[in-house]
Write a protein that holds these residues in place. Structure first.
Motif, PDB file in Angstrom:
ATOM      1  N   LYS A 146       0.814  -0.987   0.141  1.00 48.53           N
ATOM      2  CA  LYS A 146      -0.237   0.408  -0.253  1.00 48.53           C
ATOM      3  C   LYS A 146       1.033   1.246  -0.215  1.00 48.53           C
ATOM      4  O   LYS A 146      -0.005   2.125  -0.559  1.00 48.53           O
ATOM      5  CB  LYS A 146      -0.666  -0.190   1.406  1.00 48.53           C
ATOM      6  N   SER A 147       1.445   1.716   0.588  1.00 47.95           N
ATOM      7  CA  SER A 147       2.363   2.839   1.275  1.00 47.95           C
ATOM      8  C   SER A 147       3.589   2.374  -0.210  1.00 47.95           C
ATOM      9  O   SER A 147       2.864   4.444  -0.969  1.00 47.95           O
ATOM     10  CB  SER A 147       3.793   2.615   2.690  1.00 47.95           C
ATOM     11  N   THR A 148       3.923   1.237  -1.026  1.00 46.01           N
ATOM     12  CA  THR A 148       4.870   1.956  -2.421  1.00 46.01           C
ATOM     13  C   THR A 148       3.916   1.987  -3.025  1.00 46.01           C
ATOM     14  O   THR A 148       4.336   3.297  -3.634  1.00 46.01           O
ATOM     15  CB  THR A 148       5.599   0.208  -2.065  1.00 46.01           C
TER      16      THR A 148
ATOM     17  N   PHE B  95       1.032  11.201   6.496  1.00 43.85           N
ATOM     18  CA  PHE B  95       2.093  10.074   7.046  1.00 43.85           C
ATOM     19  C   PHE B  95       1.445   9.214   8.734  1.00 43.85           C
ATOM     20  O   PHE B  95       1.417  10.651   9.053  1.00 43.85           O
ATOM     21  CB  PHE B  95       3.602  10.770   7.218  1.00 43.85           C
ATOM     22  N   GLN B  96       1.658   8.631   8.034  1.00 48.17           N
ATOM     23  CA  GLN B  96       1.591   7.545   9.505  1.00 48.17           C
ATOM     24  C   GLN B  96       2.241   7.890  10.737  1.00 48.17           C
ATOM     25  O   GLN B  96       1.870   7.732  11.588  1.00 48.17           O
ATOM     26  CB  GLN B  96       2.539   6.131   8.981  1.00 48.17           C
ATOM     27  N   HIS B  97       3.698   8.534  10.329  1.00 49.87           N
ATOM     28  CA  HIS B  97       4.248   9.023  11.547  1.00 49.87           C
ATOM     29  C   HIS B  97       4.496   9.702  11.601  1.00 49.87           C
ATOM     30  O   HIS B  97       5.180  10.727  12.174  1.00 49.87           O
ATOM     31  CB  HIS B  97       6.012   7.832  11.424  1.00 49.87           C
TER      32      HIS B  97
ATOM     33  N   TYR C 156      -2.977   9.796   2.321  1.00 49.73           N
ATOM     34  CA  TYR C 156      -3.204   9.754   3.060  1.00 49.73           C
ATOM     35  C   TYR C 156      -3.183   8.151   3.381  1.00 49.73           C
ATOM     36  O   TYR C 156      -3.426   7.272   3.230  1.00 49.73           O
ATOM     37  CB  TYR C 156      -4.324   9.534   4.047  1.00 49.73           C
ATOM     38  N   ASP C 157      -1.420   8.300   4.056  1.00 48.93           N
ATOM     39  CA  ASP C 157      -0.885   6.900   4.409  1.00 48.93           C
ATOM     40  C   ASP C 157      -0.794   6.306   5.726  1.00 48.93           C
ATOM     41  O   ASP C 157       0.243   7.166   6.979  1.00 48.93           O
ATOM     42  CB  ASP C 157       1.088   6.960   3.877  1.00 48.93           C
ATOM     43  N   GLU C 158      -1.773   5.664   5.754  1.00 43.21           N
ATOM     44  CA  GLU C 158      -2.636   4.840   7.198  1.00 43.21           C
ATOM     45  C   GLU C 158      -2.465   6.075   8.210  1.00 43.21           C
ATOM     46  O   GLU C 158      -1.883   5.745   9.709  1.00 43.21           O
ATOM     47  CB  GLU C 158      -1.703   3.979   7.950  1.00 43.21           C
ATOM     48  N   PRO C 159      -2.784   7.401   8.523  1.00 43.13           N
ATOM     49  CA  PRO C 159      -2.672   8.060   9.228  1.00 43.13           C
ATOM     50  C   PRO C 159      -3.271   7.982  10.574  1.00 43.13           C
ATOM     51  O   PRO C 159      -2.793   8.804  11.619  1.00 43.13           O
ATOM     52  CB  PRO C 159      -3.465   9.207   8.660  1.00 43.13           C
TER      53      PRO C 159
HETATM   54 MG   LIG Z   1       2.954   1.533   4.885  1.00 46.02          MG
END
Ligand SMILES: [Mg+2]
Ligand SMILES: Nc1ncnc2c1ncn2[C@@H]1O[C@H](COP(=O)(O)OP(=O)(O)OP(=O)(O)O)[C@@H](O)[C@H]1O
Lengths: 390, 631
Positions: free
Chosen positions: A90-92, A135-137, A211-214
């Motif tokens: 997913k992130s990629t 971003f997730q982090h 949104y990447d796993e926000p």
């Molecule tokens: Mg990811």
């Protein structure tokens, strides 16, 4: 925001049939994206190696296929969710769209401009004005105040200080953080930090938000709050969003359409109803198993044609009502409920069908491939082209 | 090896047929040629560049010293203390103030200023090279991978070994001192800077890219500010390395405290010790001040709001204003450029320093420790003799008198077993080179000192390190001590032992043990501490006693860190042992010292090369398997 002048407009893309969300040409159109990590990555695609299993491929060539021939289109105003287990790519995928990770193959168009052909400057313009990311982090800058963090994207664009701070405090108000403007990220809770991340992405007024796993790093209660926040912002601003998650309830809450990924490929793409009502395979069925179907399915999925001579009076409910919400009315009347669409009765729902839907667990209905018979009538305007999984 | 020693003792010296006899005279004539080239009317381009660089370095040193003198001694103190107060806090400022007061009272003001000037020039030039390279290595993986082995190699070479070649290229003087310092200080500057840039959370960097930052924007708005603390720590380390070398550079024409020490060693012991103390004070003050500034100006912790930023700016301006005012007033009142030896009033003359008293005290202390009847002497003398008699001499004899091919094969074999094939090949080539250069016996003497000192350092280091790992209290107590020991210049370690244990090779050996111990302790402590708790728990569950856990689980599992301790220890020991050549420990260090002091260039360069080869060989023998894994 004015879009860059430099990016060549791609020939007008043929009109996509009216979607549930909005008409118009897609904001994102991606065709056949591949991302292979490892030595000699570009030599793998199209060879039999590409069909090898993950571990075999890794052993044989040292390569990992993170994204495998993915195609998708995201329409204006749509919230498009990508879901999948950890490591499914997913992130990629989301990073290849703006070439934060260079795709190994594929075509990408964003708001009509060809991303793959863009040079560094054009790509930068795209990232500055058209697309922004959460971003997730969080990815906040620890050495800057909250307001300077929010203004970061504008600063990068070269907007003068006074102007960008004014805009940033506007956006901070939008996410309810006007009081924290002068604080530093490490003084905020995780939820507040991600609001800053949201505000930073909103500040540049992008056409598309990624949104990447926000919310994965947040605890469940705050996560819910933040989901509401995104819903609200989406309604208020009508942004197009690509939202990555591995949390199905989140996907169902937010998504107009959902793509489910496994091993880098999309295995099913459809509305929440389609995923829950007719999972494409066991993988998807497993995903949606614990979701109460009546919370997702609408009357359209359980209604039947009126029997000849059946009473056509009785209460009416819109055909898009969730089954769950139809229960009180069905309970209050003896006869069937009529499902209406645009004031026209399109079907009948009775207590029996509601009870069946409640009892009906996905693993008991035999999973059916999309487009096959044997499933409830699928609403024509909702049937999606299922992206690249075709 | 022992069998060979007893059977074939003294029978096989390194054969002359395998020696390049003319090497040192060739080098001598090369040196003469170099000298001619340098002084030629139309020097060729390379020498023009070397000379230009020399002029730049000399100009910088002079400029720094002149600037400090222009400030007057009052202004120098005020400027240093106020600047440290503004950016590093009052504790650090107090230490800096104390340091200047001691330089003044010791009567070593001028020498201290010279050392500061030399060091500042060296640091400035080192950072000018090191930080950009470090930033590059921080941003590019390829570049980082290619530069790492170079940095590793540079850190193996003892500083003492490149004094000689540098002198030949740049001739004696402050420039040579600056260059040596740069060679020594640039690698840590590059490494720490690169680590700092790499340590910036990738999330922040990715976010910057995602918002369309250019490479320069990412660097200046994200990476540099977030790595700021690390960058300042690399400045701190550069300063400490530079100071360490500037002191040795007294030998090659760097003036200042180092000069006082290196000259005093032979003529005026008390003065040498006094200057040594001044160096220690300077090292501690510089370390604390730069570390405090690095901590306190870190933008990620400072939390400067607009209001705070304005106040900070005002404070900075006020500080600068105050410094300027003090300097102008001091100059108007006729303060001296340097702290004077005496103050004159209209009626009397005061002595301004306690230089002579200090010297007298030190001399009496020296007399005491060297008095055969004193208590201290009763302790130090036997220790020294014992070490010499039972460790150093026997080992030296074994290494020197065992047939050379047996030693060569033995060390190569050890390298193969401990470290693998490629290190063994390197070690073999390096040892063979030593033989070819005709200094086999001398080098084996040095090696024996290094091995004894390393064994001692590792033994003591393991005991203390394990103890510290087991007891947090011990570790807490040790930490400031170790911190201080690690900031001291190498030469400083030797000074006390010249007088405490004045027997030939002992001062160098004991000093090198002391120099290497802190690092060994640190590595052992962290190694034992990092043993997985699960393994310890499992052993305890089987009813192992604490001692059993330690001996059977923790220490074996910490073997890798201990091996690393041996490897680092051996390199540090070598660095100090060769400096011991200055004070009569003989061997390779002595050849270098004689080369420097009596202009025996050929010999000196040969010895320097041999030290380099020995360093690489010893490193390869002990490096273990660790470098096999990519770092
Ligand atoms: Mg990811
Ligand atoms: N830089 C890289 N080099 C090699 N392999 C990579 C790299 N980045 C990702 N991968 C691999 O690609 C696959 C997909 O990774 P990706 O991060 O996109 O997964 P994800 O779906 O986002 O997972 P998660 O939910 O854990 O974030 C993984 O198997 C990962 O090991």
């Amino acid at each position: 925001m004015t879009d860059s002048d430099g990016i060549a407009a791609v020939e007008t893309i043929e009109q996509v049939p009216a979607a549930g969300v909005s008409n118009g040409e897609p904001v994102v159109r991606a065709e056949g994206i591949w991302k292979v990590f490892g030595p000699g990555a570009d030599k793998i695609i199209g060879t039999p190696d590409a069909e090898l299993s993950r571990s075999d491929l890794q052993r044989k060539t040292g390569c990992v296929i993170a994204v495998r021939d993915v195609s998708l289109e995201i329409k204006p105003g749509e919230v498009f969710v990508v879901m999948g287990l950890s490591g499914s790519g997913k992130s990629t995928l989301v990073r290849t769209l703006i070439r934060l990770i260079e795709p190994t193959a594929g075509n990408i168009t964003i708001t009509g401009r060809d991303v793959m052909q863009a040079d560094t400057g054009q790509l930068r313009e795209l990232r500055r004005h058209t697309v922004s990311m959460v971003f997730q982090h969080f990815g906040l800058l620890a050495h800057r105040r909250v307001i300077d963090n929010v203004a970061f994207g504008l600063e990068i664009q070269g907007m003068p200080k006074a102007e960008r701070l004014a805009r940033a405090s506007e956006v901070l108000t939008l996410v309810g953080l006007e009081d924290a403007a002068n604080q530093f990220p490490d003084q905020l809770s995780g939820g507040m930090q991600q609001r800053v991340g949201l505000a930073r992405a909103f500040a540049v007024d992008p056409k598309l938000m990624l949104y990447d796993e926000p919310f994965s790093a947040l605890d469940p209660l705050i996560r819910r709050d933040m989901q509401d926040e995104v819903c609200r912002l989406q309604i208020e601003t009508g942004k197009t969003m690509l939202f990555i998650t591995h949390d199905l309830p989140e996907a169902l809450r937010l998504g107009d359409r959902i793509a489910i990924m496994r091993d880098g490929a999309i295995v099913q793409l459809g509305t929440p109803e389609e995923l829950v009502g007719s999972p494409a395979d066991d993988y998807v069925a497993n995903f949606v198993r614990d979701i109460p179907r009546t919370h997702v399915l609408t009357l359209r999925w359980i209604m039947r044609d009126p029997k000849p001579g059946e009473e056509t009076g009785g209460p009416e409910l819109d055909v898009t009502t969730k089954v769950n919400d139809a229960v009180p009315m069905a309970a209050a009347t003896d006869g069937p409920v009529r499902a209406v669409e645009n004031g026209r009765c399109v079907g009948i729902v009775d207590r029996l069908s509601i009870l069946q839907a409640m009892a009906d667990r996905p693993e008991e209905t035999e999973p059916s491939a999309p487009g096959q018979g044997g499933r409830p009538r699928t609403p024509a305007d909702r049937s999606s082209p299922a992206g690249g999984s075709s | 090896m022992l069998a060979a020693y007893f059977l074939l003792r003294g029978e096989f010296d390194w054969p002359t047929s395998l020696t390049w006899q003319e090497l040192s005279s060739r080098l001598d004539s090369a040196q003469g040629w170099l000298l001619d080239q340098r002084t030629a009317e139309h020097p060729n381009i390379i020498f023009a560049i070397l000379d230009g660089f020399r002029a730049l370095a000399e100009w910088l040193v002079t400029a720094f010293i002149n600037a400090l003198e222009w400030l007057t001694w009052v202004g120098t103190i005020a400027a240093s203390v106020l600047i440290v107060l503004r950016f590093g806090g009052w504790r650090a400022a107090l230490i800096v103030f104390g340091a200047f007061v001691s330089f003044a009272l010791m009567g070593l003001w001028e020498e201290s200023i010279q050392t500061l000037g030399l060091m500042s020039a060296a640091v400035l030039l080192s950072l000018a090279v090191g930080i950009p390279l470090g930033v590059l290595a921080g941003r590019s993986d390829r570049y980082y991978r290619s530069i790492t082995p170079v940095l590793d190699a540079m850190q193996i070479v003892p500083a003492f070994a490149y004094l000689m070649p540098v002198v030949i290229l740049f001739s004696v003087g402050p420039a040579a001192a600056v260059i040596c310092t740069m060679i020594y200080a640039i690698p840590p500057a590059v490494r720490i800077t690169a680590l700092g840039i790499r340590g910036v959370t990738p999330d922040s960097v990715e976010a910057a890219r995602a918002f369309g930052s250019t490479a320069a924007q990412t660097l200046f708005k994200v990476q540099l500010p977030l790595a700021r603390r690390q960058l300042l720590l690399s400045v701190n380390q550069t300063i400490m390395f530079a100071l360490s070398l500037v002191v040795i550079a007294g030998l090659i024409g760097g003036r200042g405290l180092g000069d006082v020490v290196t000259n005093g060693l032979y003529s005026n012991a008390a003065l040498a010790i006094l200057a040594g103390i001044a160096i220690v004070i300077m090292a501690i003050a510089l370390d604390r001040a730069t570390a405090a500034i690095a901590e306190r100006t870190d933008p990620t912790r400072q939390h400067l709001t607009d209001e705070g930023r304005r106040r900070a700016r005002i404070m900075t301006l006020a500080t600068l204003g105050a410094i300027l005012a003090i300097v102008l007033v001091a100059r108007a009142l006729g303060a001296d450029a340097l702290y004077p030896d005496e103050f004159e009033t209209s009626t009397t003359v005061f002595t301004a320093t306690i230089h002579d008293d200090l010297l007298r005290w030190i001399q009496s202390a020296l007399d005491y420790v060297q008095d055969p009847d004193s208590f201290i002497f009763g302790i130090t003398e036997p220790i020294g003799n014992f070490l010499l008699e039972y460790f150093l001499e026997p080992l030296r004899l074994v290494l020197v008198e065992t047939p050379w091919f047996v030693v060569l094969a033995g060390l190569t074999g050890m390298a193969f077993v401990l470290s693998g094939r490629r290190p063994a090949i390197t070690a073999f080539l390096m040892l063979a080179a030593i033989g070819v250069m005709g200094v086999w016996a001398v080098a084996m003497d040095t090696a024996s000192q290094v091995l004894v000192a390393t064994a001692l350092a590792v033994a003591i280091g393991i005991v203390i390190g394990v103890w510290a790992a087991e007891s947090p209290r011990v570790e807490r107590m040790l930490r400031p001590l170790l911190d201080t020991l690690q900031t001291l210049p190498q030469l400083v370690y030797i000074i006390p032992f010249i007088y405490l244990m004045p027997v030939s090779r002992i001062p160098g050996v004991v000093a090198s043990v002391l120099y290497a111990i802190p690092v060994v302790i640190r590595l052992v402590t962290s190694g034992v501490r990092n043993v997985s708790p699960a393994a310890v728990e499992a052993a305890s569950a089987f009813g192992a006693s604490r001692m059993q856990v330690l001996l059977k689980v923790k220490i074996p599992l910490a073997r890798e860190s201990i091996m690393l301790g041996v490897n680092q220890g051996i390199i540090m020991v070598l660095a100090v042992v060769v400096i011991g050549g200055l004070v009569g420990s003989g061997a390779l260090g002595d050849m270098v010292a004689r080369g420097l002091q009596r202009n025996e260039f050929g010999e000196g360069v040969v010895a320097s090369l041999a030290i380099l080869a020995l360093g690489i060989a010893l490193d390869r023998v002990t490096q273990g398997q660790r470098r096999v894994q990519p770092r």
